[in-house]
Design a protein around this motif. Structure first.
Motif, PDB file in Angstrom:
ATOM      1  N   MET A   1     -29.178  99.245 -20.745  1.00  0.00           N
ATOM      2  CA  MET A   1     -29.631  97.937 -21.248  1.00  0.00           C
ATOM      3  C   MET A   1     -29.194  96.844 -20.283  1.00  0.00           C
ATOM      4  O   MET A   1     -28.005  96.682 -20.015  1.00  0.00           O
ATOM      5  N   GLY A   2     -30.156  96.102 -19.720  1.00  0.00           N
ATOM      6  CA  GLY A   2     -29.843  95.047 -18.782  1.00  0.00           C
ATOM      7  C   GLY A   2     -29.523  93.736 -19.484  1.00  0.00           C
ATOM      8  O   GLY A   2     -29.912  93.504 -20.631  1.00  0.00           O
ATOM      9  N   LYS A   3     -28.830  92.855 -18.761  1.00  0.00           N
ATOM     10  CA  LYS A   3     -28.446  91.554 -19.308  1.00  0.00           C
ATOM     11  C   LYS A   3     -28.834  90.473 -18.310  1.00  0.00           C
ATOM     12  O   LYS A   3     -28.481  90.544 -17.131  1.00  0.00           O
ATOM     13  N   VAL A   4     -29.562  89.475 -18.808  1.00  0.00           N
ATOM     14  CA  VAL A   4     -30.079  88.411 -17.949  1.00  0.00           C
ATOM     15  C   VAL A   4     -29.605  87.061 -18.473  1.00  0.00           C
ATOM     16  O   VAL A   4     -29.735  86.762 -19.667  1.00  0.00           O
ATOM     17  N   ALA A   5     -29.059  86.245 -17.587  1.00  0.00           N
ATOM     18  CA  ALA A   5     -28.726  84.859 -17.912  1.00  0.00           C
ATOM     19  C   ALA A   5     -29.850  83.963 -17.409  1.00  0.00           C
ATOM     20  O   ALA A   5     -30.273  84.070 -16.253  1.00  0.00           O
ATOM     21  N   VAL A  38     -33.771  94.664 -22.741  1.00  0.00           N
ATOM     22  CA  VAL A  38     -33.041  93.681 -21.945  1.00  0.00           C
ATOM     23  C   VAL A  38     -32.587  92.530 -22.835  1.00  0.00           C
ATOM     24  O   VAL A  38     -33.375  91.958 -23.592  1.00  0.00           O
ATOM     25  N   GLN A  39     -31.314  92.186 -22.740  1.00  0.00           N
ATOM     26  CA  GLN A  39     -30.775  91.041 -23.463  1.00  0.00           C
ATOM     27  C   GLN A  39     -30.835  89.802 -22.584  1.00  0.00           C
ATOM     28  O   GLN A  39     -30.683  89.886 -21.360  1.00  0.00           O
ATOM     29  N   ALA A  40     -31.043  88.639 -23.206  1.00  0.00           N
ATOM     30  CA  ALA A  40     -31.089  87.394 -22.446  1.00  0.00           C
ATOM     31  C   ALA A  40     -30.294  86.313 -23.172  1.00  0.00           C
ATOM     32  O   ALA A  40     -30.345  86.212 -24.396  1.00  0.00           O
ATOM     33  N   ARG A  41     -29.568  85.545 -22.405  1.00  0.00           N
ATOM     34  CA  ARG A  41     -28.859  84.387 -22.917  1.00  0.00           C
ATOM     35  C   ARG A  41     -29.177  83.192 -22.033  1.00  0.00           C
ATOM     36  O   ARG A  41     -29.417  83.349 -20.830  1.00  0.00           O
ATOM     37  N   GLN A  42     -29.152  81.999 -22.627  1.00  0.00           N
ATOM     38  CA  GLN A  42     -29.460  80.797 -21.869  1.00  0.00           C
ATOM     39  C   GLN A  42     -28.225  79.926 -21.692  1.00  0.00           C
ATOM     40  O   GLN A  42     -27.340  79.885 -22.551  1.00  0.00           O
ATOM     41  N   VAL A  43     -28.195  79.203 -20.578  1.00  0.00           N
ATOM     42  CA  VAL A  43     -27.108  78.276 -20.293  1.00  0.00           C
ATOM     43  C   VAL A  43     -27.701  77.067 -19.580  1.00  0.00           C
ATOM     44  O   VAL A  43     -28.651  77.193 -18.794  1.00  0.00           O
ATOM     45  N   PHE A  44     -27.172  75.889 -19.863  1.00  0.00           N
ATOM     46  CA  PHE A  44     -27.682  74.652 -19.282  1.00  0.00           C
ATOM     47  C   PHE A  44     -27.300  74.547 -17.805  1.00  0.00           C
ATOM     48  O   PHE A  44     -26.175  74.862 -17.418  1.00  0.00           O
ATOM     49  N   ARG A  45     -28.236  74.068 -17.008  1.00  0.00           N
ATOM     50  CA  ARG A  45     -28.057  74.006 -15.552  1.00  0.00           C
ATOM     51  C   ARG A  45     -26.879  73.130 -15.127  1.00  0.00           C
ATOM     52  O   ARG A  45     -26.244  73.400 -14.102  1.00  0.00           O
ATOM     53  N   ALA A  46     -26.583  72.070 -15.882  1.00  0.00           N
ATOM     54  CA  ALA A  46     -25.534  71.134 -15.474  1.00  0.00           C
ATOM     55  C   ALA A  46     -24.271  71.268 -16.317  1.00  0.00           C
ATOM     56  O   ALA A  46     -23.443  70.348 -16.356  1.00  0.00           O
ATOM     57  N   ALA A  47     -24.116  72.394 -16.973  1.00  0.00           N
ATOM     58  CA  ALA A  47     -22.888  72.627 -17.738  1.00  0.00           C
ATOM     59  C   ALA A  47     -21.693  72.719 -16.797  1.00  0.00           C
ATOM     60  O   ALA A  47     -21.829  73.027 -15.610  1.00  0.00           O
ATOM     61  N   ASP A  48     -20.513  72.449 -17.334  1.00  0.00           N
ATOM     62  CA  ASP A  48     -19.302  72.692 -16.558  1.00  0.00           C
ATOM     63  C   ASP A  48     -19.188  74.187 -16.274  1.00  0.00           C
ATOM     64  O   ASP A  48     -19.643  75.026 -17.067  1.00  0.00           O
ATOM     65  N   TRP A  58     -21.194  87.638 -17.747  1.00  0.00           N
ATOM     66  CA  TRP A  58     -21.766  88.660 -18.644  1.00  0.00           C
ATOM     67  C   TRP A  58     -23.026  89.289 -18.052  1.00  0.00           C
ATOM     68  O   TRP A  58     -23.301  90.471 -18.229  1.00  0.00           O
ATOM     69  N   ALA A  59     -23.797  88.489 -17.314  1.00  0.00           N
ATOM     70  CA  ALA A  59     -25.140  88.892 -16.899  1.00  0.00           C
ATOM     71  C   ALA A  59     -25.139  89.863 -15.722  1.00  0.00           C
ATOM     72  O   ALA A  59     -24.252  89.850 -14.863  1.00  0.00           O
ATOM     73  N   ASP A  60     -26.180  90.705 -15.695  1.00  0.00           N
ATOM     74  CA  ASP A  60     -26.458  91.556 -14.537  1.00  0.00           C
ATOM     75  C   ASP A  60     -27.343  90.835 -13.517  1.00  0.00           C
ATOM     76  O   ASP A  60     -27.385  91.217 -12.341  1.00  0.00           O
ATOM     77  N   HIS A  61     -28.080  89.836 -13.996  1.00  0.00           N
ATOM     78  CA  HIS A  61     -29.003  89.097 -13.138  1.00  0.00           C
ATOM     79  C   HIS A  61     -29.110  87.683 -13.690  1.00  0.00           C
ATOM     80  O   HIS A  61     -29.126  87.483 -14.905  1.00  0.00           O
ATOM     81  N   ILE A  62     -29.189  86.694 -12.801  1.00  0.00           N
ATOM     82  CA  ILE A  62     -29.314  85.296 -13.211  1.00  0.00           C
ATOM     83  C   ILE A  62     -30.675  84.780 -12.790  1.00  0.00           C
ATOM     84  O   ILE A  62     -31.077  84.938 -11.634  1.00  0.00           O
ATOM     85  N   ILE A  63     -31.397  84.202 -13.743  1.00  0.00           N
ATOM     86  CA  ILE A  63     -32.692  83.581 -13.454  1.00  0.00           C
ATOM     87  C   ILE A  63     -32.549  82.072 -13.573  1.00  0.00           C
ATOM     88  O   ILE A  63     -32.149  81.555 -14.628  1.00  0.00           O
ATOM     89  N   PHE A  64     -32.858  81.362 -12.495  1.00  0.00           N
ATOM     90  CA  PHE A  64     -32.943  79.911 -12.551  1.00  0.00           C
ATOM     91  C   PHE A  64     -34.392  79.565 -12.911  1.00  0.00           C
ATOM     92  O   PHE A  64     -35.296  79.730 -12.099  1.00  0.00           O
ATOM     93  N   ALA A  65     -34.590  79.123 -14.145  1.00  0.00           N
ATOM     94  CA  ALA A  65     -35.943  78.830 -14.635  1.00  0.00           C
ATOM     95  C   ALA A  65     -36.323  77.401 -14.263  1.00  0.00           C
ATOM     96  O   ALA A  65     -35.647  76.442 -14.644  1.00  0.00           O
ATOM     97  N   CYS A  66     -37.414  77.268 -13.517  1.00  0.00           N
ATOM     98  CA  CYS A  66     -37.878  75.961 -13.033  1.00  0.00           C
ATOM     99  C   CYS A  66     -36.752  75.209 -12.326  1.00  0.00           C
ATOM    100  O   CYS A  66     -36.414  74.069 -12.686  1.00  0.00           O
ATOM    101  N   LEU A  67     -36.185  75.852 -11.317  1.00  0.00           N
ATOM    102  CA  LEU A  67     -35.134  75.224 -10.524  1.00  0.00           C
ATOM    103  C   LEU A  67     -35.558  73.811 -10.133  1.00  0.00           C
ATOM    104  O   LEU A  67     -36.611  73.617  -9.529  1.00  0.00           O
ATOM    105  N   ALA A  68     -34.749  72.825 -10.489  1.00  0.00           N
ATOM    106  CA  ALA A  68     -35.070  71.429 -10.203  1.00  0.00           C
ATOM    107  C   ALA A  68     -34.607  71.081  -8.801  1.00  0.00           C
ATOM    108  O   ALA A  68     -33.410  70.955  -8.548  1.00  0.00           O
ATOM    109  N   ILE A  69     -35.540  70.968  -7.872  1.00  0.00           N
ATOM    110  CA  ILE A  69     -35.211  70.655  -6.481  1.00  0.00           C
ATOM    111  C   ILE A  69     -35.022  69.146  -6.370  1.00  0.00           C
ATOM    112  O   ILE A  69     -35.989  68.377  -6.383  1.00  0.00           O
ATOM    113  N   ARG A  70     -33.762  68.741  -6.291  1.00  0.00           N
ATOM    114  CA  ARG A  70     -33.428  67.318  -6.288  1.00  0.00           C
ATOM    115  C   ARG A  70     -32.268  67.045  -5.339  1.00  0.00           C
ATOM    116  O   ARG A  70     -31.640  67.967  -4.830  1.00  0.00           O
ATOM    117  N   ARG A  71     -31.986  65.768  -5.174  1.00  0.00           N
ATOM    118  CA  ARG A  71     -30.775  65.370  -4.466  1.00  0.00           C
ATOM    119  C   ARG A  71     -29.544  65.872  -5.220  1.00  0.00           C
ATOM    120  O   ARG A  71     -29.599  66.093  -6.423  1.00  0.00           O
TER     121      ARG A  71
END
Length: 356
Positions: A1-5, A38-48, A58-71
């Motif tokens: 069983m895979g784990k994705v953040a 596959v299990q999935a959990r979400q985390v906020f991009r700007a969290a501490d 925890w995750a086996d793989h991290i997905i950045f969903a809609c990576l915000a390309i910014r300064r």
């Protein structure tokens, strides 16, 4: 069983933009619908980092969903991206997007600081897959030398309930949803022209304003002008269902546009910034017009930026033309939208196959 953040862009504080919630939820749904082990959990991009760390570790793989390309990519927008890169864990980027300058005489290629560009290149070098959500975002990545980036389309188009369906010819528009503008103080005149134009064009239609985030100024405007306003942001999981039954969406929010189109409802977008421009350039049907801030004199020998009334008038002209022939512009468009969704499903499947 895979784990994705899933590193997403939604936070239940501040403006509470429901479109940001749609991004992470779409990726999670693609995993849940087709990869049930596959299990999935979400985390906020700007969290501490200390807040994000348990999910990342925890995750086996991290997905950045809609990576915000910014300064300030690695210091403010994604303050723990360095920890992810240094961890050695595999990661992917799905539907990276930019908010590039699209007004005045600004340099498109020099709009992000050098440190952020270098981080972006490093991310591209190590990613299992790196997709962008629009042709403008993809061109930027190519321009600054981000390796391995490919156009894949927006993950938010994922709506399998509409697979196999297309738009149909119609002239009866009974339910209209208008998505609210960002920077309401600069776009009130624009919205007033848009609403009055739609009322004149569709006098018998129900018209509602969907508040995609906290927007006190637009809510006050609606109350003053006897317009139904719906705080869809209060229900991040199902607020976008307002688009389930609408016949027509017109407005300012890219994820209002996406949500309506995904459900095969006619939709027209006023492009407020680089995000809207990305959709306008990417989708093959002409269903949006630029509506960027423009300089105006403010009456005190100063200059201010605001949205013109010309853009909503142009869009109303396009809608009036399409109404006359049953919105034939949209016929066949469903295949393109389904193709974007299925492309993203394949990238998710590629990530799942890589799990160890």
């Amino acid at each position: 069983m895979g784990k994705v953040a899933i590193v997403g862009t939604y936070r239940d504080r501040g403006t509470r933009n429901i479109g940001d919630g749609l991004i992470g939820r779409s990726v999670a749904a693609m995993i849940a619908d087709s990869h049930k082990s596959v299990q999935a959990r979400q985390v906020f991009r700007a969290a501490d980092w200390e807040e994000a760390r348990p999910t990342i570790e925890w995750a086996d793989h991290i997905i950045f969903a809609c990576l915000a390309i910014r300064r300030n990519l690695a210091t403010k927008t994604y303050p723990y991206i360095r920890e992810v890169l240094d961890s050695g864990k595999p990661y992917s980027i799905l539907a990276a997007g930019t908010d590039m300058p699209v007004k005045a005489n600004e340099d498109f290629g020099d709009s992000i600081d050098a440190e952020s560009v270098e981080i972006l290149r490093e991310v591209g070098r190590g990613a299992t897959c790196f997709t962008t959500r629009g042709v403008l975002s993809q061109y930027y990545c190519e321009l600054v030398g981000v390796p391995n980036s490919v156009y894949g389309g927006d993950v938010a188009f994922y709506y399998p309930e509409a697979y196999g369906r297309d738009f149909f010819l119609a002239t009866d528009i009974a339910d209209i949803v208008i998505s609210d503008p960002h920077r309401a103080d600069r776009y009130l005149s624009s919205m007033d022209v848009l609403i009055n134009g739609l009322r004149n064009m569709f006098p018998a239609a129900r018209i509602r304003v969907a508040l995609h985030g906290v927007n006190d100024e637009i809510e006050e405007y609606c109350a003053t002008n006897s317009i139904e306003a719906v705080r869809i942001y209060e229900d991040v999981d199902s607020g976008l269902s307002i688009y389930d039954s609408c016949d027509l969406h017109v407005g300012y929010r890219v994820h209002g546009h996406v949500s309506a189109l995904a459900r095969r409802a006619y939709s027209y977008l006023l492009e407020q910034d680089g995000r809207g421009a990305d959709y306008g350039l990417t989708l093959t049907r002409k269903v949006s017009v630029p509506h960027f801030l423009q300089p105006y004199t403010d009456g005190t020998n100063g200059r201010t930026l605001k949205g013109s009334i010309a853009a909503p008038q142009q869009l109303l002209g396009l809608i009036a033309h399409d109404l006359a022939d049953g919105f034939s512009r949209f016929v066949g468009f469903g295949r393109e939208l389904e193709g974007i969704s299925r492309t993203n499903e394949e990238y998710v499947a590629q990530i799942v196959r890589s799990l160890k």
